[in-house]
Motif scaffolding. Structure first.
Motif, PDB file in Angstrom:
ATOM      1  N   GLY A 101       0.808  -1.205   0.000  1.00  0.00           N
ATOM      2  CA  GLY A 101       0.000   0.000   0.000  1.00  0.00           C
ATOM      3  C   GLY A 101       0.839   1.251   0.000  1.00  0.00           C
ATOM      4  N   VAL A 102       0.252   2.303   0.538  1.00  0.00           N
ATOM      5  CA  VAL A 102       0.861   3.628   0.528  1.00  0.00           C
ATOM      6  C   VAL A 102       1.017   4.116   1.966  1.00  0.00           C
ATOM      7  CG1 VAL A 102       0.527   6.024  -0.212  1.00  0.00           C
ATOM      8  CG2 VAL A 102      -0.226   4.168  -1.689  1.00  0.00           C
ATOM      9  N   ARG A 103       2.179   4.627   2.273  1.00  0.00           N
ATOM     10  CA  ARG A 103       2.384   5.346   3.539  1.00  0.00           C
ATOM     11  C   ARG A 103       2.179   6.813   3.209  1.00  0.00           C
ATOM     12  NH1 ARG A 103       4.577   2.204   7.519  1.00  0.00           N
ATOM     13  NH2 ARG A 103       5.497   0.261   6.807  1.00  0.00           N
ATOM     14  N   LEU A 104       1.346   7.464   3.985  1.00  0.00           N
ATOM     15  CA  LEU A 104       1.073   8.863   3.695  1.00  0.00           C
ATOM     16  C   LEU A 104       1.097   9.698   4.962  1.00  0.00           C
ATOM     17  CD1 LEU A 104      -2.194   9.978   4.269  1.00  0.00           C
ATOM     18  CD2 LEU A 104      -2.483   7.900   2.930  1.00  0.00           C
ATOM     19  N   GLU A 105       1.326  10.967   4.764  1.00  0.00           N
ATOM     20  CA  GLU A 105       1.232  11.955   5.832  1.00  0.00           C
ATOM     21  C   GLU A 105       0.319  13.045   5.303  1.00  0.00           C
ATOM     22  OE1 GLU A 105       4.149  14.621   8.710  1.00  0.00           O
ATOM     23  OE2 GLU A 105       5.028  13.180   7.300  1.00  0.00           O
TER      24      GLU A 105
END
Length: 185
Positions: free
Chosen positions: A129-133
């Motif tokens: 998946g995606v790591r986001l801030e």
């Protein structure tokens, strides 16, 4: 004596069967609550509403489940109330990647908070998946956005934007985020 043994065994069997049936009846009528499990020395709690096994920091309080027709959102607040660990579960109409879902996630965040700014994103094949801030109107979050088939999750550590970050609490929330196990169906 032979008859006494048979009666003793029969009584023991009836006692065990009655205990089993009473236990089944009791658990059947008991309200559904998360069940704790121990895995690799970590006490996980199954949280069926968000299809995940979680390990919230000790002393953090589960807030009422936010539920609608599209998603389930469970939050645990820190003792100060300034930090949070949360799991958002949602169903997908078709299987798509987390990167594909990201704009929709940001749009939902904007609808909820009035603002949604993507600070950073990294596609992480380890999730998958995606790591986001991201920053919303009230909150700053660091999330793992993941999909599997017709399911999706956002597992996050967050804090109130209006207050300075409590790094000790955020470290606990990030660790809980990374320990979360998704229940993929």
């Amino acid at each position: 004596m032979f008859l006494d043994r048979k009666l003793g065994r029969a009584a023991a069997f009836v006692s065990i069967a009655a205990s089993f049936l009473a236990g089944c009846q009791q658990s059947y009528h008991a309200p559904k609550t998360p069940a704790a499990q121990l895995e690799k020395n970590i006490a996980f709690v199954e949280w069926p509403s968000v299809h995940a096994r979680v390990d919230p920091p000790v002393g953090w309080v589960a807030q009422p489940l936010k539920l609608d027709s599209r998603r389930a959102h469970q939050v645990w607040l820190s003792p100060s109330g300034d930090s949070a660990y949360g799991v958002i579960y949602f169903k997908l109409p078709i299987p798509v990647s987390a990167d594909f879902i990201l704009p929709f996630f940001m749009s939902a965040m904007k609808n909820t908070e009035g603002e949604a700014i993507l600070v950073s994103k990294t596609i992480d094949p380890k999730l998958p998946g995606v790591r986001l801030e991201a920053e919303g109107g009230l909150y700053h979050i660091q999330a793992n956005l993941m999909t599997a088939g017709f399911q999706g999750w956002a597992v996050y550590a967050g804090r109130l934007r209006a207050k300075p970050a409590n790094e000790q609490e955020l470290t606990l929330a990030r660790a809980a985020r990374e320990r979360t196990i998704l229940e993929v169906k």
